[in-house]
Scaffold this active site. Structure first.
Site, mmCIF file in Angstrom:
data_model
loop_
_atom_site.group_PDB
_atom_site.id
_atom_site.type_symbol
_atom_site.label_atom_id
_atom_site.label_comp_id
_atom_site.label_asym_id
_atom_site.label_seq_id
_atom_site.Cartn_x
_atom_site.Cartn_y
_atom_site.Cartn_z
ATOM 1 N N GLY A 218 4.097 6.220 -5.549
ATOM 2 C CA GLY A 218 2.787 6.133 -6.174
ATOM 3 C C GLY A 218 1.697 5.932 -5.129
ATOM 4 N N SER A 219 0.642 5.253 -5.554
ATOM 5 C CA SER A 219 -0.538 5.139 -4.693
ATOM 6 C C SER A 219 -0.293 4.347 -3.416
ATOM 7 C CB SER A 219 -1.672 4.492 -5.477
ATOM 8 O OG SER A 219 -1.944 5.263 -6.627
ATOM 9 N N THR A 220 0.759 3.558 -3.378
ATOM 10 C CA THR A 220 1.006 2.826 -2.129
ATOM 11 C C THR A 220 1.236 3.813 -0.994
ATOM 12 O OG1 THR A 220 3.371 2.673 -2.627
ATOM 13 C CG2 THR A 220 2.002 0.780 -3.219
ATOM 14 N N TYR A 221 1.643 5.034 -1.362
ATOM 15 C CA TYR A 221 1.915 6.016 -0.320
ATOM 16 C C TYR A 221 0.630 6.478 0.360
ATOM 17 C CZ TYR A 221 4.517 9.382 2.262
ATOM 18 O OH TYR A 221 5.093 10.043 3.302
ATOM 19 N N LYS A 222 -0.498 6.226 -0.288
ATOM 20 C CA LYS A 222 -1.787 6.648 0.293
ATOM 21 C C LYS A 222 -2.005 6.001 1.660
ATOM 22 C CE LYS A 222 -3.743 7.595 -4.223
ATOM 23 N NZ LYS A 222 -4.380 6.977 -5.409
#
Lengths: 487, 459
Positions: A218-222
């Site tokens: 999810g967004s943690t990958y950003k």
């Protein structure tokens, strides 16, 4: 009649000779093979004939041995607070074998390891029973408790690392199991064991989610995408990105939007992270290209089949893929998957000014006489981002906690950097999303003693309410607090 | 084998009786088991076992009585057989006592075994005292045949135990393995029968492809015995007894006739019979399967062959030491059929080889006795008994060690079982008696009575 008699004498001699040859064959040539055949119960009898060495956390044993005083197997493994520590210890069962640390360091724990040969010889000469050595782990009991209790009844996992060394501080997975419950070899053990198996229990309590389960990040990958962007030199922390809102995915007619009404058009990297802009990072991933993204991911530890802590972590992947998929992977919503440990490594590399340390959880192997048999030294795995860019990422992540999506992780008087994530999954995102939070906390001197990743699988709360900031960040906060207070 | 070439070994007068040698060796034969007994106690409880004095005295007493009887009634007998039998029986008692300490089914067996051993020695004494000359047995050739047949056939009428019908169960008294006694009786019958018929069997034959083939009508007896063995195999499902009797017959036939053709013929019949039975008798078939792949058999629930192999393998060269092994894992029959696996695990390769050599020595002393015997009946009987003993050891030990398929027989003297120990003591007694006769110095020529008579008459 004497000639046949002599021949009969020779014949009888040959019969005895045949027996002698056969005996030499099984007792000399094949002896080792027969002796160590796992089906030969003597192997297990010897293993459980003496108390097993212990697994140590913070100077205290989290395991023990109980004298069963009956049956073939004299000593049985016991665990203190088994469900909490199960993701670390694994199990050692008389009936079902062992896994994780119990299996990997079995030689030390039973005393059979070659490095304990000297101890064994002395014990044998002095007539003492063989003793097992201890395994000293890097874990932090307070952090582990915070993680386990923080997860509570949710299904999820926590991994916490010391960014400076790579030492694993917490490794929790829920729902968990008590390895004590099937440590013996009786009927009760068998029934407990079968209750825990996947076929019977869809919660999979024996799955070590922190190490062995991959999730869409999810967004943690950003954070990884941002790192790749900064390293490419084409983006800077506070420079506006040329990003439309919504962003049309490449080779596709699908428009990607953002969650809610957030200022993402041409947002800077810092703001894009603060508000968790899908458009910015999807476009960034696309413009960097699949190859570039894979390269950065691998520097952070992805695509490594043999990440041993020493318990092997499942492989976190960032695969080769087509353009739209690669763009979606930039926001952690495509074919890339990560273990909680992997995302903690991402946070730790950023917190450690760009240097990724190899995660490990066994600090020392100690002989029964307390001599250190093996000491683990911190090892650098890679340097995914430059120190300068790492500090930019830190600033961005700290902005997230200060005034972005991650405010629930704020600790008064402590600098905390983090990133939330809410990963959709299931067909048409039908299932409850995964709530993610990765973060680190800094000491007064600016170095970070702890980096954490929290994932909470599905929850009964409403879907809008599930964002990483609401569910996962408080758990991360508890873990960071526990580490900071313990210092 | 000093007098090679001559048919009989007539000892020159004044051969030493060797009784003192026997006594000296008996001391060892008693001391070794006593030490082994102490060893078991020390290993299991860290102290000398309570019954040690009683056991030592008991075994010493048995050996002493046997020795005195030999001294009085068979003074020229072979000096090795009694010590070997005593040592094997003593070790058997220790091993059974040692296994009694384990949680095995059946309860304590050592005291009963000691009682059977005493009965065995009593029978040994009785044979030595009352059997003045082994040639007396020749008179009972056909009675022996009938008795042996009855003993062999009786178990068919009793329920099978553990898949084989080799027991006679007498309610309230216990059970008996008649095969053990039949072994001796049938040897007596063969010896008597072959002594009479051997010329006919040896000489009346036709030559065919280098082999002397017997005439059709002389084939009768061997075919009858072969048929009987096969019947034993089919109805009592006991490969061991069947093999033992047929082997015994072939050996004695060969010795009596000196015709190699009998061996070839006998082996051929054995193979035909064994293959035929093994291919349709499920019990024998499963034994063969277990033998071919014991590890697979273990998976399929037939654990003992694999357990025995693991016991041997875990023993290694020197063994775990008495009382320190885990041969109890064999479970059922650990004290009887599988006792040799305990020897393997606890005394190791060294111990097993020692025991096997003791058996070998006993057999070879028996054949030596046969060589020395002066009468054909004695020769045949001695070689028959020795060969039966040897074949039995081979079949049992080979079965336990996985050399051949397992059969339900017991290790002579070593294994638990009353019939076996009693019968084997009797067997040793007969061998001793034959060897006493063989080694006894020829009586000094009596002063000629005629000469004296003439002197009396003449004056």
């Amino acid at each position: 009649m004497n000639k046949p008699l002599r021949r009969i004498a020779i014949f009888c001699g040959l019969l005895v000779l045949a027996l002698l040859v056969r005996d030499n064959w099984i007792q000399l040539v094949q002896a080792d093979e027969l002796k160590s055949d796992p089906k030969n119960r003597r192997v297990s009898i010897a293993r459980y004939a003496q108390p097993r060495g212990n697994i140590i956390v913070d100077g205290k044993a989290i395991t023990g041995s109980a004298d069963t005083k009956s049956g073939d197997f004299r000593y049985k493994r016991t665990y203190k607070n088994g469900p909490m520590w199960a993701p670390v210890t694994g199990y050692a069962s008389q009936a079902f074998g062992a896994n994780q640390i119990e299996a990997l360091n079995d030689g030390i724990l039973t005393g059979d390891d070659d490095r304990l040969f000297f101890n064994r010889t002395i014990d044998m000469l002095t007539g003492k029973p063989q003793k097992g050595g201890n395994v000293v782990t890097t874990l932090n009991a307070k952090a582990q408790r915070a993680a386990f209790e923080g997860l509570g009844d949710n299904k999820g996992a926590v991994a916490a690392i010391n960014p400076k060394t790579g030492a694993i501080l917490a490794l929790a997975s829920t729902p968990s199991y008590d390895p004590s419950s099937f440590a013996g070899n009786g009927d009760a053990d068998t029934s407990e064991w079968s209750k825990l198996q996947k076929q019977k229990n869809e919660d999979e309590p024996m799955l070590n989610r922190a190490l062995r389960q991959t999730y869409p990040p999810g967004s943690t990958y950003k954070v990884v995408t941002a790192a790749a962007g900064l390293e490419s030199g084409r983006y800077d922390l506070d420079k506006a990105t040329e990003t439309p809102d919504p962003y049309r995915l490449p080779d596709s007619s699908t428009d990607l939007g953002n969650d809610g009404d957030i200022p993402c058009k041409n947002a800077t990297v810092r703001n894009a992270l603060r508000y968790s802009c899908n458009t910015v990072f999807a476009k960034m991933s696309n413009s960097l290209g699949n190859g570039e993204m894979i390269k950065m991911s691998e520097k952070f530890g992805f695509n490594d089949k043999e990440l041993d802590t020493p318990v092997r972590a499942a492989e976190s992947v960032y695969p080769e893929d087509n353009k739209p998929q690669n763009a979606m992977a930039g926001i952690g919503q495509a074919s890339n998957r990560a273990t909680p440990l992997q995302m903690a490594m991402v946070a730790s590399a950023v917190a450690n000014n760009g240097t990724l340390m190899k995660p490990y959880m066994v600090d020392q192997l100690v002989a029964p006489n307390l001599n250190v048999v093996q000491q683990q030294k911190p090892k650098e795995l890679s340097e995914p981002v430059s120190s300068e860019n790492a500090q930019k990422l830190q600033q961005a992540m700290e902005t997230v906690v200060e005034k972005g999506t991650g405010t629930t992780a704020q600790i008064p008087g402590v600098t905390v950097g983090g990133k939330t994530g809410t990963a959709q999954h299931g067909e048409n995102n039908s299932k409850n999303p995964y709530a993610w939070f990765i973060s680190y906390a800094k000491d007064k001197d600016g170095s970070a003693p702890v980096a954490v990743a929290v994932v909470i699988e599905s929850s009964n709360t409403l879907r809008d309410d599930i964002a990483g900031g609401k569910l996962a960040a408080p758990v991360a906060k508890r873990v960071m607090n526990a580490v900071l207070e313990g210092k | 084998m000093t007098n090679t070439g001559s048919n009989t070994t007539v000892s020159p007068g004044g051969l030493p009786s060797r009784r003192n040698t026997e006594l000296a060796m008996l001391v060892f034969a008693v001391l070794i088991p006593v030490f082994a007994y102490a060893n078991v106690g020390l290993a299991k409880d860290g102290s000398l076992p309570a019954g040690m004095l009683g056991y030592g005295l008991g075994l010493g007493l048995l050996a002493g009585v046997a020795h005195i009887v030999v001294r009085r009634w068979a003074p020229y007998a072979d000096p090795l057989m009694l010590p070997i039998a005593t040592l094997l029986n003593g070790m058997g008692l220790v091993l059974i006592y040692r296994l009694d300490l384990e949680p095995l089914p059946g309860g304590a067996a050592a005291p009963t075994q000691l009682m059977w051993s005493t009965l065995g020695v009593a029978l040994f004494v009785a044979v030595l005292v009352f059997l003045k000359d082994h040639r007396v047995l020749q008179r009972y050739t056909y009675i022996s045949m009938v008795t042996a047949l009855i003993l062999l056939i009786l178990p068919v009428f009793f329920p099978a135990r553990f898949g084989a019908r080799i027991w006679i169960t007498i309610p309230g008294v216990g059970s008996l393995q008649p095969g053990e006694f039949a072994k001796i009786i049938i040897a007596v019958f063969f010896a008597g029968y072959l002594m009479v018929k051997r010329d006919a069997l040896a000489l009346a034959s036709r030559r065919f492809m280098g082999l002397y083939l017997p005439r059709g009508r002389d084939l009768g007896p061997i075919l009858v015995i072969w048929g009987l063995s096969v019947l034993i195999l089919v109805f009592e499902t006991d490969l061991g007894t069947s093999l033992l009797f047929f082997g015994l017959f072939v050996v004695m036939l060969y010795v009596a006739t000196e015709r190699t053709s009998w061996i070839v013929f006998g082996l051929g019949l054995t193979i035909v019979g064994a293959v035929a039975v093994a291919s349709f008798e499920p019990h024998v078939q499963s034994r063969v399967d277990d033998w071919l792949d014991p590890m697979q058999a273990f998976q399929n629930g037939s654990e003992q062959p694999a357990q025995a192999l693991w016991a041997f393998g875990s023993g290694g060269t020197l063994g775990s030491g008495l009382g320190q092994g885990f041969s109890r894992l064999i479970g059922f029959a650990a004290k009887s059929d599988y006792i040799f696996a305990t020897v393997g695990e606890e005394l190791g390769l060294a111990g097993v080889m020692a025991i096997l050599l003791l058996y070998g020595l006993l057999v070879e002393r028996g054949i030596r006795t046969s060589l020395a015997a002066r009468d054909p009946f004695g020769k045949l009987l001695a070689v028959g008994l020795s060969a039966a003993f040897g074949i039995q050891v081979f079949v049992v030990a080979g079965g336990v060690m996985g050399l051949i398929p397992l059969t339900g027989m017991t290790m002579p003297f070593l294994a638990q079982g009353g019939s076996s120990v009693i019968a084997n003591w009797a067997l040793v007694a007969i061998l001793l008696k034959i060897s006493d006769t063989a080694r006894r110095p020829a009586p000094a020529p009596a002063p000629s009575p005629d000469a004296e008579m003439t002197q009396v008459v003449r004056p």
